[in-house]
Enzyme design. Structure first.
Site, short mmCIF file in Angstrom:
data_model
loop_
_atom_site.label_atom_id
_atom_site.label_comp_id
_atom_site.label_asym_id
_atom_site.label_seq_id
_atom_site.Cartn_x
_atom_site.Cartn_y
_atom_site.Cartn_z
N HIS A 121 39.62 -13.57 -10.20
CA HIS A 121 38.26 -14.01 -10.53
C HIS A 121 37.96 -15.34 -9.83
CE1 HIS A 121 34.89 -14.67 -13.57
NE2 HIS A 121 35.06 -15.89 -13.06
N GLU A 122 38.87 -16.31 -9.99
CA GLU A 122 38.65 -17.62 -9.38
C GLU A 122 38.77 -17.55 -7.86
OE1 GLU A 122 37.40 -19.70 -11.16
OE2 GLU A 122 38.00 -19.19 -13.19
N HIS A 145 35.47 -16.50 -6.41
CA HIS A 145 34.56 -17.64 -6.30
C HIS A 145 34.89 -18.47 -5.06
CE1 HIS A 145 32.45 -17.20 -10.05
NE2 HIS A 145 33.52 -17.37 -10.81
#
Length: 266
Positions: A58-59, A62
């Site tokens: 998820h990170e 980003h």
């Protein structure tokens, strides 16, 4: 030479992440083969490990999107190594989401990578950077539920099936909650570039408390019921029955006493 080596290191997968992935794989094998004497503990390790892996991805989503949008400082911060210890707040990014799972059986998002927004031009790019994280959870949910909606569960051990169902529930809850337009969450980051400066300044002080506010609101019975009805509907559309997620949670909470599969039937 130094610069080139540094850049290669910026993109090298961290041994920390590889270790977490290895533990997840071994635990998944233990669940599948019923090797562990305590299947609940194996389910706990497998689901928790996979949940942490999804948080890292998820990170990473980003960070990778920010890099290609103009923030060239991302690599030097270690975000592309998938090392959870490199995040702005490792406690918020990893420990807190795991505690949320243990306490409430929901996949609340954690902290975030620090992106130098001033390097990025264009509102669409800013929105895409924020959306990249929860879209990863959506993709993870699709992968976890693939055996269900492909009707490919023949031969899959029941305990592994329940573990997958519960992991899918975490991904769906994480995606839905992340997309909420609440300050501090990715959903607000998607719409923030399109808001006036005045509104942004008024909302900014509340951003650090957005995540905790969402968690607190979910303890309200009516809202909790409505939220999980929506989650069950999404999971049902993907072929995952409430039975799967319920027993997945029961096995996950092994400290409450692991249920015996032979004692219940669907």
């Amino acid at each position: 030479m130094t610069t080139a080596t540094s850049r290669r290191g910026d993109n090298r997968i961290s041994p920390v992440f590889l270790g977490i992935a290895a533990i997840t794989a071994v635990a998944g094998w233990a669940v599948w083969t019923d090797f562990a004497s305590q299947p609940g503990f194996a389910v706990f390790l497998f689901v928790t490990g996979a949940w942490v892996v999804s948080l890292c991805l998820h990170e990473y989503a980003h960070a990778r999107t920010a890099l290609h949008s103009g923030d060239i400082s991302i690599g030097a911060k270690g975000y592309l190594t998938l090392n959870p210890l490199k995040y702005t707040h490792a406690l918020l990014s990893i420990v807190l989401p795991v505690l949320f799972v243990i306490m409430g059986g929901i996949g609340l998002p954690g902290g975030a990578v620090f992106i130098e927004r001033g390097r990025i031009r264009g509102r669409w790019r800013h929105s895409l950077i924020s959306a990249a994280g929860p879209l990863t959870n959506v993709l993870f949910a699709i992968v976890c539920t693939a055996p269900f909606w492909l009707d490919a569960l023949d031969g899959v051990p029941d305990t592994f099936r329940y573990a997958l169902g519960f992991l899918a529930l975490l991904q769906v809850t994480a995606a839905i909650l992340n997309f909420l337009p609440v300050p501090g969450l990715d959903g607000y980051g998607v719409i923030e570039p399109w808001l006036s400066q005045k509104i942004r300044r008024q909302v900014e002080p509340f951003a650090p408390f957005g995540l905790l506010a969402v968690f607190a609101v979910l303890w309200i019975p009516d809202i909790n019921q409505w939220f999980f009805d929506a989650v069950d509907w999404v999971l049902g559309a993907l072929g995952v029955h409430e039975w799967d997620t319920y027993w997945g949670l029961q096995f996950y909470r092994f400290w409450q006493g692991t249920p015996e599969i032979s004692t219940f039937t669907q």
